[in-house]
Motif scaffolding. Structure first.
Motif, PDB file in Angstrom:
ATOM      1  N   CYS A 171       0.853  -1.177   0.000  1.00 36.18           N
ATOM      2  CA  CYS A 171       0.000   0.000   0.000  1.00 36.18           C
ATOM      3  C   CYS A 171       0.895   1.234   0.000  1.00 36.18           C
ATOM      4  O   CYS A 171       1.811   1.344   0.823  1.00 36.18           O
ATOM      5  N   GLN A 172       0.642   2.154  -0.883  1.00 39.53           N
ATOM      6  CA  GLN A 172       1.491   3.336  -0.994  1.00 39.53           C
ATOM      7  C   GLN A 172       1.162   4.399   0.052  1.00 39.53           C
ATOM      8  O   GLN A 172       1.833   5.422   0.128  1.00 39.53           O
ATOM      9  N   TYR A 173       0.174   4.129   0.890  1.00 44.61           N
ATOM     10  CA  TYR A 173      -0.158   5.062   1.964  1.00 44.61           C
ATOM     11  C   TYR A 173       0.370   4.574   3.312  1.00 44.61           C
ATOM     12  O   TYR A 173       0.990   5.330   4.053  1.00 44.61           O
ATOM     13  N   CYS A 174       0.148   3.307   3.636  1.00 46.66           N
ATOM     14  CA  CYS A 174       0.602   2.796   4.945  1.00 46.66           C
ATOM     15  C   CYS A 174       1.819   1.873   4.834  1.00 46.66           C
ATOM     16  O   CYS A 174       2.387   1.479   5.848  1.00 46.66           O
ATOM     17  N   ASP A 217       1.960  -1.246   4.087  1.00 44.50           N
ATOM     18  CA  ASP A 217       1.732  -2.661   4.403  1.00 44.50           C
ATOM     19  C   ASP A 217       1.853  -3.479   3.121  1.00 44.50           C
ATOM     20  O   ASP A 217       1.279  -3.114   2.089  1.00 44.50           O
ATOM     21  N   ALA A 251      -3.164   0.315  -3.088  1.00 44.91           N
ATOM     22  CA  ALA A 251      -3.685   0.707  -1.774  1.00 44.91           C
ATOM     23  C   ALA A 251      -4.345  -0.493  -1.105  1.00 44.91           C
ATOM     24  O   ALA A 251      -4.895  -1.363  -1.782  1.00 44.91           O
ATOM     25  N   CYS A 252      -4.278  -0.511   0.210  1.00 44.23           N
ATOM     26  CA  CYS A 252      -5.048  -1.509   0.949  1.00 44.23           C
ATOM     27  C   CYS A 252      -6.472  -0.961   1.065  1.00 44.23           C
ATOM     28  O   CYS A 252      -6.705   0.237   0.902  1.00 44.23           O
ATOM     29  N   CYS A 270      -7.026   2.013   3.683  1.00 42.40           N
ATOM     30  CA  CYS A 270      -6.514   3.318   3.222  1.00 42.40           C
ATOM     31  C   CYS A 270      -7.343   3.857   2.060  1.00 42.40           C
ATOM     32  O   CYS A 270      -7.633   5.056   1.999  1.00 42.40           O
ATOM     33  N   LYS A 309      -9.306   7.418   2.211  1.00 42.63           N
ATOM     34  CA  LYS A 309      -9.055   8.507   1.271  1.00 42.63           C
ATOM     35  C   LYS A 309     -10.307   8.817   0.467  1.00 42.63           C
ATOM     36  O   LYS A 309     -10.643   9.978   0.241  1.00 42.63           O
ATOM     37  N   MET A 342      -2.617  12.750   3.016  1.00 37.92           N
ATOM     38  CA  MET A 342      -2.425  11.338   2.699  1.00 37.92           C
ATOM     39  C   MET A 342      -1.827  11.252   1.300  1.00 37.92           C
ATOM     40  O   MET A 342      -2.538  11.275   0.302  1.00 37.92           O
ATOM     41  N   ARG A 381       3.658   7.199  -0.959  1.00 40.65           N
ATOM     42  CA  ARG A 381       5.087   7.207  -0.569  1.00 40.65           C
ATOM     43  C   ARG A 381       5.988   7.457  -1.761  1.00 40.65           C
ATOM     44  O   ARG A 381       7.030   8.061  -1.624  1.00 40.65           O
TER      45      ARG A 381
END
Length: 186
Positions: A92-95, A97, A126-127, A130, A134, A144, A147
């Motif tokens: 996931c490019q936000y968290c 994971d 993305a998961c 997230c 968003k 948000m 990454r």
């Protein structure tokens, strides 16, 4: 003859001795490999100990084969969900994971309802949590941000990312062809 035994897949290399693909790993069934040997389309680089026999011949099963004719790789990889996940290393490019593909989705950085397009430059892995958080908002509204800035990868980049994910089955005879640039044991 081989009923009930392992499948004996053959690792398929291009004429430059690099795998046609890393993820999924380029493999042929032993039947397809034998057919390509008889049609003189491949060179056998390594073999299993197992043999197949006909009334007049016996042949060891190929474990590594190289195509005799080079197949150029696509310069621009296809824009697919799987290739987006591979570009982003299944994370996931936000968290950040890392998750299996069935737990991943993709997010439009600039939502489609706000003019965002479904392109390499606007879609990230993305998961679900997230992606739901968003929603259809802009990154700055929630602070948000992905990454890594999404961009179209080259085929080479996807191949390199694919090397990070070893296959479920890895025969010892394949190691020299898959990881030829890794550090040697001392």
């Amino acid at each position: 003859m081989l009923a009930g035994s392992p499948h004996y897949p053959a690792l398929v290399l291009n004429a430059d001795f690099r795998p046609l693909s890393y993820f999924p790993l380029s493999l042929w069934s032993w039947q397809d490999a034998i057919k390509a040997v008889f049609l003189d389309r491949v060179s056998v680089l390594s073999e299993y100990d197992e043999e197949v026999r006909s009334p007049s011949r016996s042949l060891r099963l190929p474990s590594v084969i190289a195509l005799k004719d080079y197949i150029p790789t696509a310069r621009r990889p296809a824009f697919t969900r799987f290739n987006v996940f591979l570009r982003d290393n299944f994370a996931c490019q936000y968290c950040l994971d890392r998750l299996p593909t069935h737990d991943l989705t993709f997010d439009h950085v600039v939502p489609r309802c706000k003019g965002g397009r479904t392109t390499w430059e606007n879609v990230v892995t993305a998961c679900s949590p997230c992606n739901l958080m968003k929603g259809s908002r802009m990154p700055h509204e929630l602070h948000m941000y992905p990454r890594r800035t999404p961009a179209q990868p080259s085929t080479w980049e996807l191949q390199e990312n694919g090397r990070s994910f070893p296959p479920n089955y890895l025969h010892e005879s394949w190691r020299d062809y898959l990881y030829w640039d890794s550090e040697l044991d001392t």
